[in-house]
Write a protein that holds these residues in place. Structure first.
Motif, short mmCIF file in Angstrom:
data_model
loop_
_atom_site.label_atom_id
_atom_site.label_comp_id
_atom_site.label_asym_id
_atom_site.label_seq_id
_atom_site.Cartn_x
_atom_site.Cartn_y
_atom_site.Cartn_z
N SER A 162 43.43 46.58 32.60
CA SER A 162 44.21 47.21 33.54
C SER A 162 43.46 46.57 34.79
N ILE A 163 42.11 46.62 34.86
CA ILE A 163 41.29 46.11 35.95
C ILE A 163 41.54 44.68 36.30
N VAL A 164 41.45 44.06 35.21
CA VAL A 164 41.83 42.59 35.37
C VAL A 164 43.14 42.27 35.87
N ALA A 165 44.12 43.11 35.60
CA ALA A 165 45.48 42.77 36.09
C ALA A 165 45.71 43.38 37.29
N ALA A 166 44.80 44.41 37.79
CA ALA A 166 44.84 44.80 39.19
C ALA A 166 43.98 43.80 40.16
N TRP A 167 43.33 43.19 39.70
CA TRP A 167 42.40 42.25 40.70
C TRP A 167 43.47 41.50 41.41
N PRO A 168 44.39 40.81 41.11
CA PRO A 168 45.02 40.04 42.10
C PRO A 168 45.83 40.78 43.41
N ALA A 169 46.01 42.04 43.00
CA ALA A 169 46.54 42.98 44.02
C ALA A 169 45.53 43.30 45.05
N VAL A 170 44.42 43.44 44.70
CA VAL A 170 43.27 43.86 45.36
C VAL A 170 43.00 42.51 46.32
N ALA A 171 42.73 41.38 45.60
CA ALA A 171 42.36 40.21 46.37
C ALA A 171 43.74 39.82 47.30
N LEU A 172 44.97 40.08 46.98
CA LEU A 172 45.93 39.88 48.03
C LEU A 172 46.00 40.72 49.11
N VAL A 173 45.81 42.21 48.92
CA VAL A 173 45.70 43.15 49.92
C VAL A 173 44.54 42.82 50.86
N GLY A 174 43.37 42.66 50.15
CA GLY A 174 42.00 42.40 50.93
C GLY A 174 42.28 41.17 51.69
N CYS A 175 42.70 40.05 51.20
CA CYS A 175 42.81 38.92 52.09
C CYS A 175 43.71 39.06 53.37
N TYR A 176 44.77 39.49 53.13
CA TYR A 176 45.83 39.72 54.10
C TYR A 176 45.25 40.64 55.23
N GLU A 177 44.64 41.46 54.73
CA GLU A 177 44.06 42.42 55.92
C GLU A 177 42.97 41.68 56.63
N MET A 178 42.16 40.81 56.02
CA MET A 178 41.14 40.12 56.47
C MET A 178 41.72 38.93 57.42
N HIS A 203 50.87 46.53 34.22
CA HIS A 203 51.03 45.32 33.70
C HIS A 203 49.96 45.03 32.48
N GLY A 204 48.67 45.47 32.90
CA GLY A 204 47.57 45.34 31.97
C GLY A 204 47.17 46.45 31.14
N TRP A 205 47.99 47.45 31.49
CA TRP A 205 47.77 48.83 30.61
C TRP A 205 47.54 48.48 29.12
N ARG A 206 48.51 47.86 28.63
CA ARG A 206 48.44 47.78 27.06
C ARG A 206 47.19 46.99 26.53
N ASN A 207 46.44 46.59 27.41
CA ASN A 207 45.35 45.89 26.92
C ASN A 207 44.08 46.84 27.43
N GLY A 208 44.19 48.23 27.65
CA GLY A 208 43.31 49.07 27.78
C GLY A 208 42.53 48.98 29.33
N LEU A 209 41.59 49.60 29.55
CA LEU A 209 41.04 49.88 30.77
C LEU A 209 40.55 48.56 31.39
N VAL A 210 39.90 47.74 30.68
CA VAL A 210 39.65 46.39 31.26
C VAL A 210 40.78 45.62 31.56
#
Length: 182
Positions: free
Chosen positions: A97-113, A88-95
């Motif tokens: 992509s990282i910003v767009a990936a953050w919700p997935a990291v937060a979701l999985v991390g929070c769920y596993e916690m 989803h964030g790929w068209r905006n470059g590396l940054v």
């Protein structure tokens, strides 16, 4: 403290899930899906993480070995949600992509916690139950010994000795008498 932690973890997870869903939905529609299919595919990604985590939780509670498929599907789901968010964030470059990936990291991390908190609550509950049983058993033995030596503890003394109520002491004394009769 555990209650507020669970509340915050759940709140962050809900927000992250909504954003992650929107990102995955945008990717799915961009690559040709529409209608109900486009709405459902993102749910299968995060649903897979949920389902695998619940099997892992069940295995922990049942004290059985977790099926390898649950671990595999957990990692497949995590990878898929990360990939969809990065895409989803790929068209905006590396940054982007990282910003767009953050919700997935937060979701999985929070769920596993949250799953860890639930599993540890279960362990603490069984440990507390064992401690109560141990104290009760110690009290039964102490009361029986006091009877054996001819100086039975009173309800008040038994309650004070073990830091419990007189009602609890009365129950212990009744249990001690019942054990003697067996």
């Amino acid at each position: 403290m555990r209650g507020t932690t669970k509340l915050v973890v759940c709140g962050v997870a809900v927000i992250a899930a909504i954003v992650s869903y929107r990102h995955a939905y945008a990717v799915v529609t961009e690559y040709g899906e529409s209608g109900i299919t486009a709405m459902m595919v993102p749910l299968t990604i995060d649903g897979l993480v949920y389902a695998a985590s619940m099997v892992i939780l069940h295995s922990a509670r049942a004290r059985t070995r977790t099926p390898w498929l649950a671990w595999l599907l957990l990692w497949v789901g995590i990878t898929a949600t990360l990939a969809a968010n990065v895409a989803h964030g790929w068209r905006n470059g590396l940054v982007g992509s990282i910003v767009a990936a953050w919700p997935a990291v937060a979701l999985v991390g929070c769920y596993e916690m949250l799953m860890w908190l639930v599993r540890s609550d279960n362990r603490q509950g069984s440990e507390a139950a064992r401690e109560v049983a141990d104290i009760d058993q110690q009290a039964v033995c102490a009361y029986q010994e006091s009877v054996r030596i001819g100086s039975p503890l009173s309800e008040r003394r038994l309650a004070e000795r073990f830091g419990n109520s007189r009602r609890w002491a009365r129950t212990i004394m009744e249990r001690s008498v019942n054990k003697d009769e067996e």
